[in-house]
Design a protein around this motif. Structure first.
Motif, PDB file in Angstrom:
ATOM      1  N   ALA A 240      16.626 -55.939  41.862  1.00 32.29           N
ATOM      2  CA  ALA A 240      15.900 -55.796  40.601  1.00 32.29           C
ATOM      3  C   ALA A 240      16.064 -54.402  40.012  1.00 32.29           C
ATOM      4  N   LYS A 241      16.206 -54.365  38.701  1.00 31.62           N
ATOM      5  CA  LYS A 241      16.226 -53.116  37.939  1.00 31.62           C
ATOM      6  C   LYS A 241      15.161 -53.249  36.849  1.00 31.62           C
ATOM      7  N   PRO A 242      13.902 -53.002  37.210  1.00 28.84           N
ATOM      8  CA  PRO A 242      12.803 -53.332  36.299  1.00 28.84           C
ATOM      9  C   PRO A 242      12.854 -52.572  34.969  1.00 28.84           C
ATOM     10  N   TRP A 243      12.702 -53.311  33.889  1.00 30.02           N
ATOM     11  CA  TRP A 243      12.503 -52.700  32.569  1.00 30.02           C
ATOM     12  C   TRP A 243      11.726 -53.671  31.701  1.00 30.02           C
TER      13      TRP A 243
ATOM     14  N   TRP B 122       7.160 -39.360  31.823  1.00 30.75           N
ATOM     15  CA  TRP B 122       7.992 -39.466  33.011  1.00 30.75           C
ATOM     16  C   TRP B 122       7.113 -39.434  34.253  1.00 30.75           C
ATOM     17  N   TYR B 123       7.281 -40.428  35.108  1.00 28.95           N
ATOM     18  CA  TYR B 123       6.455 -40.583  36.306  1.00 28.95           C
ATOM     19  C   TYR B 123       7.247 -40.133  37.539  1.00 28.95           C
ATOM     20  N   PHE B 124       6.661 -39.223  38.299  1.00 29.76           N
ATOM     21  CA  PHE B 124       7.287 -38.738  39.524  1.00 29.76           C
ATOM     22  C   PHE B 124       6.377 -38.985  40.721  1.00 29.76           C
ATOM     23  N   ARG B 125       6.984 -39.235  41.869  1.00 28.23           N
ATOM     24  CA  ARG B 125       6.280 -39.183  43.151  1.00 28.23           C
ATOM     25  C   ARG B 125       6.994 -38.119  43.958  1.00 28.23           C
ATOM     26  N   GLY B 126       6.335 -36.984  44.110  1.00 30.82           N
ATOM     27  CA  GLY B 126       7.027 -35.842  44.675  1.00 30.82           C
ATOM     28  C   GLY B 126       8.149 -35.434  43.733  1.00 30.82           C
ATOM     29  N   ASP B 127       9.363 -35.384  44.269  1.00 33.51           N
ATOM     30  CA  ASP B 127      10.521 -35.030  43.440  1.00 33.51           C
ATOM     31  C   ASP B 127      11.247 -36.256  42.896  1.00 33.51           C
ATOM     32  N   ASP B 128      10.776 -37.439  43.237  1.00 37.38           N
ATOM     33  CA  ASP B 128      11.490 -38.659  42.866  1.00 37.38           C
ATOM     34  C   ASP B 128      10.996 -39.215  41.538  1.00 37.38           C
ATOM     35  N   LEU B 129      11.924 -39.506  40.641  1.00 38.71           N
ATOM     36  CA  LEU B 129      11.593 -40.146  39.370  1.00 38.71           C
ATOM     37  C   LEU B 129      11.396 -41.638  39.606  1.00 38.71           C
ATOM     38  N   LEU B 130      10.232 -42.149  39.201  1.00 35.27           N
ATOM     39  CA  LEU B 130       9.904 -43.558  39.399  1.00 35.27           C
ATOM     40  C   LEU B 130      10.071 -44.386  38.138  1.00 35.27           C
ATOM     41  N   ALA B 131       9.618 -43.844  37.005  1.00 33.11           N
ATOM     42  CA  ALA B 131       9.574 -44.651  35.786  1.00 33.11           C
ATOM     43  C   ALA B 131       9.493 -43.756  34.562  1.00 33.11           C
TER      44      ALA B 131
ATOM     45  N   THR C  99       5.916 -49.115  16.348  1.00 31.20           N
ATOM     46  CA  THR C  99       6.215 -48.418  17.600  1.00 31.20           C
ATOM     47  C   THR C  99       6.829 -49.376  18.601  1.00 31.20           C
ATOM     48  N   LYS C 100       7.969 -48.986  19.147  1.00 34.05           N
ATOM     49  CA  LYS C 100       8.577 -49.732  20.241  1.00 34.05           C
ATOM     50  C   LYS C 100       8.414 -48.918  21.521  1.00 34.05           C
ATOM     51  N   LEU C 101       7.703 -49.489  22.457  1.00 32.71           N
ATOM     52  CA  LEU C 101       7.572 -48.899  23.784  1.00 32.71           C
ATOM     53  C   LEU C 101       8.629 -49.519  24.685  1.00 32.71           C
ATOM     54  N   GLN C 102       9.415 -48.679  25.338  1.00 36.44           N
ATOM     55  CA  GLN C 102      10.399 -49.138  26.315  1.00 36.44           C
ATOM     56  C   GLN C 102      10.072 -48.496  27.657  1.00 36.44           C
ATOM     57  N   ILE C 103      10.054 -49.312  28.694  1.00 35.81           N
ATOM     58  CA  ILE C 103       9.670 -48.856  30.021  1.00 35.81           C
ATOM     59  C   ILE C 103      10.811 -49.123  30.987  1.00 35.81           C
ATOM     60  N   ALA C 104      11.187 -48.114  31.742  1.00 28.74           N
ATOM     61  CA  ALA C 104      12.186 -48.267  32.799  1.00 28.74           C
ATOM     62  C   ALA C 104      11.532 -47.949  34.134  1.00 28.74           C
ATOM     63  N   GLY C 105      11.803 -48.768  35.142  1.00 30.42           N
ATOM     64  CA  GLY C 105      11.283 -48.522  36.470  1.00 30.42           C
ATOM     65  C   GLY C 105       9.864 -49.020  36.674  1.00 30.42           C
ATOM     66  N   LEU C 106       9.310 -48.719  37.840  1.00 26.51           N
ATOM     67  CA  LEU C 106       7.932 -49.062  38.193  1.00 26.51           C
ATOM     68  C   LEU C 106       7.208 -47.784  38.592  1.00 26.51           C
ATOM     69  N   ASN C 107       6.041 -47.551  38.011  1.00 26.52           N
ATOM     70  CA  ASN C 107       5.363 -46.273  38.247  1.00 26.52           C
ATOM     71  C   ASN C 107       4.409 -46.279  39.440  1.00 26.52           C
ATOM     72  N   THR C 108       4.389 -47.343  40.206  1.00 26.65           N
ATOM     73  CA  THR C 108       3.466 -47.452  41.335  1.00 26.65           C
ATOM     74  C   THR C 108       3.607 -46.265  42.291  1.00 26.65           C
ATOM     75  N   GLY C 109       2.495 -45.591  42.545  1.00 28.34           N
ATOM     76  CA  GLY C 109       2.493 -44.494  43.503  1.00 28.34           C
ATOM     77  C   GLY C 109       2.810 -43.132  42.914  1.00 28.34           C
TER      78      GLY C 109
END
Length: 403
Positions: free
Chosen positions: A315-318, A354-363, A326-336
């Motif tokens: 899966a490549k969630p979007w 932009w959503y990060f968990r530590g240094d990792d980009l989530l969404a 307004t058009k909202l576009q979402i990439a990834g899953l921001n859980t956590g």
């Protein structure tokens, strides 16, 4: 010769039979749907179709003739009541019994409804899920009508945008502390709260619905804080639940939807599932995605494997949501996530979160900022992460972060 049977004529079902026919030109394919119309797009229902800007035929995913041309037996207004896994048969409500070589469940989901004790059974209380729901609702979308929307998720906000654009008087209640609380950061909630307030929507957060009032037809609402409202109709957007009744009856494993493996195969190797109704492995977790891209991509994997393949679904969630202009576009899953970066867009009123968990980009949530969305999506899918400080710096060329 027994063929392939697909139960559920929505986005996933339509994608599955089209792909399956490509992979297997000769085996009979039957697609069974409960609604009286061919498979259609659902996202425009609460937007362009409700606004009267899209004709019915344009909703169809394929022209009605497509199924005949591809030798796909499309059976509409039919309901499957039982699956016999040992005999490999399905039974229709009419009593007809069909045999299958492989079976796919693309049964989708059903909207959560208000209990009858809260007035959910009154006329004038609508859900947004099917063509029939929208056709009925369109009759009351008249300028000046008083509309109460229950639920501040994307469905509720999209309904508010359409209603306000049509000149209705709109109140939206959200029981949680803020709109979009389950799915987005406070910064995204703030953006859409301001957007709707500017259009005149009365948003009441931290306020639930106690009950609706009316004799036969809804005429009022009592909120959790005791406020009483006069309303002409109510739109309920409090989420959906996967349709798993058939799977449960058949003894298939169910876990937040019909449990499938990375091949879209259920606990029965002859039965597959895809779309809203299916939960599947994703990284180190098990998830269920309610989105058009997931429905299509997972269904096509199921089709390949029903035809004898060995494909895996990665899966490549979007996602997306249209509200006003307004058009909202979402990439990834921001859980956590544990860190948020808000980046201004190229024009006033545009931005990305932009959503990060530590240094990792989530969404990434991008509001009228398609460039930020595409760059964020590419990084998430590649498993790379930019420095949060670089994203936050408006002088940074986002494209340079791809290298």
């Amino acid at each position: 010769m027994d063929g392939h049977i697909v139960i559920g004529a929505g986005q996933a079902g339509a994608a599955l039979v089209a792909k399956l026919r490509q992979m297997d030109p000769d085996t009979p394919i039957t697609l069974i749907g409960e609604e009286p119309v061919p498979p259609y797009q659902r996202p425009p229902l609460s937007k362009k179709y409700l606004m009267g800007e899209m004709e019915l035929e344009r909703l169809y995913l394929r022209p009605a003739r497509f199924y005949d041309e591809q030798n796909i037996d499309l059976r509409l207004s039919r309901r499957v009541t039982a699956i016999d896994r040992a005999a490999r048969t399905v039974t229709l409500q009419s009593g007809e019994v069909l045999s299958y070589r492989t079976l796919a469940l693309t049964t989708g989901s059903t909207p959560r409804t208000l209990p009858a004790s809260s007035g959910g059974g009154l006329k004038g209380v609508y859900s947004i899920r099917s063509l029939a729901h929208i056709d009925e609702m369109a009759k009351v979308f008249a300028p000046g009508a008083r509309c109460l929307i229950v639920g501040g998720g994307y469905i509720g906000l999209e309904a508010a945008a359409v209603a306000t654009s049509r000149g209705l008087d709109v109140t939206l209640v959200e029981a949680m502390d803020r709109i979009l609380q389950r799915v987005a950061a406070p910064q995204t909630s703030d953006y859409f709260r301001a957007l709707h307030a500017a259009q005149g929507v009365d948003i009441r957060e931290g306020t639930g619905l106690d009950h609706l009032t009316g004799e036969g037809h809804v005429s009022g609402a009592v909120l959790s804080d005791g406020t009483k409202l006069d309303v002409d109709f109510v739109v309920v957007g409090i989420g959906i639940v996967p349709e798993t009744a058939l799977a449960e009856q058949a003894g298939l494993q169910v876990e937040n939807g019909i449990r499938v493996d990375s091949h879209a195969r259920t606990s029965d190797p002859a039965i597959f599932a895809a779309g809203d109704c299916a939960s599947f492995p994703y990284r180190s977790a098990r998830i269920r995605l309610e989105s058009v891209p997931n429905a299509i991509e997972q269904a096509e994997i199921a089709a390949q494997n029903m035809a004898g393949g060995d494909a895996e679904y990665h899966a490549k969630p979007w996602f997306w949501s249209d509200q006003y202009d307004t058009k909202l576009q979402i990439a990834g899953l921001n859980t956590g996530y544990d860190n948020i970066v808000v980046r201004p867009g190229p024009r006033e009123g545009t931005q990305s979160v932009w959503y990060f968990r530590g240094d990792d980009l989530l969404a990434v949530d991008a509001m009228n900022d398609p460039r930020a969305y595409m760059i964020g999506k590419r990084m998430i899918e590649a498993g790379t992460s930019p420095a949060a400080e670089a994203v936050a710096n408006p002088q940074t060329d986002l494209k340079s972060l791809l290298s």
